[in-house]
Design a protein around this motif. Structure first.
Motif, PDB file in Angstrom:
ATOM      1  N   LEU A 115       0.781  -1.048  -0.057  1.00  0.00           N
ATOM      2  CA  LEU A 115       0.133   0.003   0.115  1.00  0.00           C
ATOM      3  C   LEU A 115       0.911   1.151   0.488  1.00  0.00           C
ATOM      4  CD1 LEU A 115      -2.829  -1.099   2.965  1.00  0.00           C
ATOM      5  CD2 LEU A 115      -2.737  -1.745   0.035  1.00  0.00           C
ATOM      6  N   VAL A 116       0.235   2.156  -0.566  1.00  0.00           N
ATOM      7  CA  VAL A 116       1.187   3.200  -0.897  1.00  0.00           C
ATOM      8  C   VAL A 116       0.093   4.896  -0.691  1.00  0.00           C
ATOM      9  CG1 VAL A 116       2.792   4.594  -2.242  1.00  0.00           C
ATOM     10  CG2 VAL A 116       2.449   2.454  -3.041  1.00  0.00           C
ATOM     11  N   ASN A 117       0.831   5.397   0.411  1.00  0.00           N
ATOM     12  CA  ASN A 117       0.240   6.269   0.903  1.00  0.00           C
ATOM     13  C   ASN A 117       0.720   7.833   0.768  1.00  0.00           C
ATOM     14  OD1 ASN A 117      -1.905   4.919   1.990  1.00  0.00           O
ATOM     15  ND2 ASN A 117      -1.455   4.291   3.507  1.00  0.00           N
ATOM     16  N   PHE A 118      -0.205   8.038   0.210  1.00  0.00           N
ATOM     17  CA  PHE A 118       0.230  10.619  -0.407  1.00  0.00           C
ATOM     18  C   PHE A 118      -0.376  11.415   0.663  1.00  0.00           C
ATOM     19  CE2 PHE A 118       0.120  14.078  -2.657  1.00  0.00           C
ATOM     20  CZ  PHE A 118       1.875  14.322  -2.708  1.00  0.00           C
ATOM     21  N   TYR A 119       0.645  11.693   1.868  1.00  0.00           N
ATOM     22  CA  TYR A 119       0.180  12.762   2.053  1.00  0.00           C
ATOM     23  C   TYR A 119       0.898  14.020   1.570  1.00  0.00           C
ATOM     24  CZ  TYR A 119       0.098   8.915   5.927  1.00  0.00           C
ATOM     25  OH  TYR A 119      -0.073   7.508   6.670  1.00  0.00           O
ATOM     26  N   ASP A 120      -0.223  15.169   1.733  1.00  0.00           N
ATOM     27  CA  ASP A 120      -0.206  15.862   0.929  1.00  0.00           C
ATOM     28  C   ASP A 120       0.360  17.568   2.541  1.00  0.00           C
ATOM     29  OD1 ASP A 120      -2.836  16.673   1.969  1.00  0.00           O
ATOM     30  OD2 ASP A 120      -3.046  16.632  -0.122  1.00  0.00           O
ATOM     31  N   ASP A 121      -0.214  18.488   2.604  1.00  0.00           N
ATOM     32  CA  ASP A 121       0.585  18.889   3.961  1.00  0.00           C
ATOM     33  C   ASP A 121      -0.410  18.807   4.863  1.00  0.00           C
ATOM     34  OD1 ASP A 121       2.443  19.907   2.278  1.00  0.00           O
ATOM     35  OD2 ASP A 121       1.777  22.632   2.232  1.00  0.00           O
ATOM     36  N   LYS A 188       0.719  14.138  12.109  1.00  0.00           N
ATOM     37  CA  LYS A 188       1.227  14.779  11.239  1.00  0.00           C
ATOM     38  C   LYS A 188       2.507  15.013  10.770  1.00  0.00           C
ATOM     39  CE  LYS A 188       3.235  19.459  13.816  1.00  0.00           C
ATOM     40  NZ  LYS A 188       3.561  20.162  15.042  1.00  0.00           N
ATOM     41  N   THR A 189       2.281  15.716   9.540  1.00  0.00           N
ATOM     42  CA  THR A 189       3.242  15.583   8.749  1.00  0.00           C
ATOM     43  C   THR A 189       4.186  17.093   8.951  1.00  0.00           C
ATOM     44  OG1 THR A 189       2.293  16.318   7.028  1.00  0.00           O
ATOM     45  CG2 THR A 189       2.489  13.843   7.423  1.00  0.00           C
ATOM     46  N   TYR A 190       5.140  17.218   8.477  1.00  0.00           N
ATOM     47  CA  TYR A 190       6.022  18.925   8.654  1.00  0.00           C
ATOM     48  C   TYR A 190       6.398  19.142   7.283  1.00  0.00           C
ATOM     49  CZ  TYR A 190       6.825  17.689  13.552  1.00  0.00           C
ATOM     50  OH  TYR A 190       6.463  17.141  14.432  1.00  0.00           O
ATOM     51  N   PRO A 191       6.076  19.812   6.321  1.00  0.00           N
ATOM     52  CA  PRO A 191       5.707  20.440   5.523  1.00  0.00           C
ATOM     53  C   PRO A 191       7.471  20.633   4.660  1.00  0.00           C
ATOM     54  CG  PRO A 191       3.717  20.889   5.695  1.00  0.00           C
ATOM     55  CD  PRO A 191       4.601  20.346   6.810  1.00  0.00           C
ATOM     56  N   GLY A 192       7.429  20.341   3.558  1.00  0.00           N
ATOM     57  CA  GLY A 192       8.525  21.308   3.529  1.00  0.00           C
ATOM     58  C   GLY A 192      10.474  20.664   3.903  1.00  0.00           C
TER      59      GLY A 192
END
Length: 215
Positions: A115-121, A188-192
């Motif tokens: 499974l490949v998941n893409f997280y945007d901001d 949480k993700t850290y954009p950039g």
């Protein structure tokens, strides 16, 4: 996101192992190129809609089998056959399990789905268990792009205790054994924060698994 001190390999919980920087820059670039190819139609990147009507904030593409609430099937939501699971990805999975548990790769870990998941901001993943496989083989998780907070909980409930781990591009996380059915998620993700040379805005998570299901 660069660390002030070198990050160390550690066992976060029994059977749950974090190996920072496991994929080098060349391997990350190759895996990203593959993900971009898999994301294209047919059977490309899609949004999962839950029976409740809720829409998952991550977008996903599957290989071998695809998860649709709440089971694995061989076709996407529009009836298109799922892309095949490549042998080379299974080889990476066996290497990863060997790295995590100190055993030879051997034939014992024989993954047949990813499974490949893409997280945007704005994307997140709530705490959940990976319990739709027909077995208890380890789950191999590879990270590309932006750093995230990966939350590994307990096997009984979505509430505490849990441990938060920052996963950066190239990191390996394997969970099996006593932690195989631990609740986990990405709050949480850290954009950039991904490596500029990779050329990825957002985060990709590739999980390699054994379905345990009949072909």
């Amino acid at each position: 996101m660069s660390a002030l001190f070198p990050r160390q390999r550690r066992e976060v919980a029994p059977g749950a192992v974090h190996v920072p920087g496991w994929l080098d820059a060349e391997e990350q670039a190759a895996l990203l190129a593959a993900c971009r190819a898999w994301a294209r139609p047919p059977a490309g990147l899609e949004t999962v809609v839950l029976p409740s009507g809720g829409v998952m904030s991550v977008r996903s593409v599957s290989l071998g089998w695809t998860w649709q609430p709440y089971r694995y099937v061989r076709v996407t939501r529009d009836g298109t056959p799922v892309k095949p699971f490549p042998d080379w990805l299974g080889t990476i999975g066996r290497r990863a399990v060997a790295e995590a548990y100190g055993a030879g790769p051997g034939p014992d870990f024989a993954p047949d789905l990813a499974l490949v998941n893409f997280y945007d901001d704005r994307a997140r993943m709530g705490l959940h268990q990976d319990r739709y496989e027909a077995g208890d083989e380890p789950v191999v998780s590879l990270s590309l792009g932006d750093t995230c907070v990966f939350r590994l909980g307990n096997t009984e409930t979505r509430t505490r205790p849990w441990t938060d781990v920052e996963l950066e591009s190239g990191d390996l996380f394997v969970f099996g054994g006593p932690s195989r059915f631990a609740f986990h998620g990405v709050p949480k993700t850290y954009p950039g924060t991904g490596p500029a040379e990779l050329g990825l805005r957002g985060r990709l998570n590739v999980t390699i698994r054994v379905s345990g299901l009949a072909a």
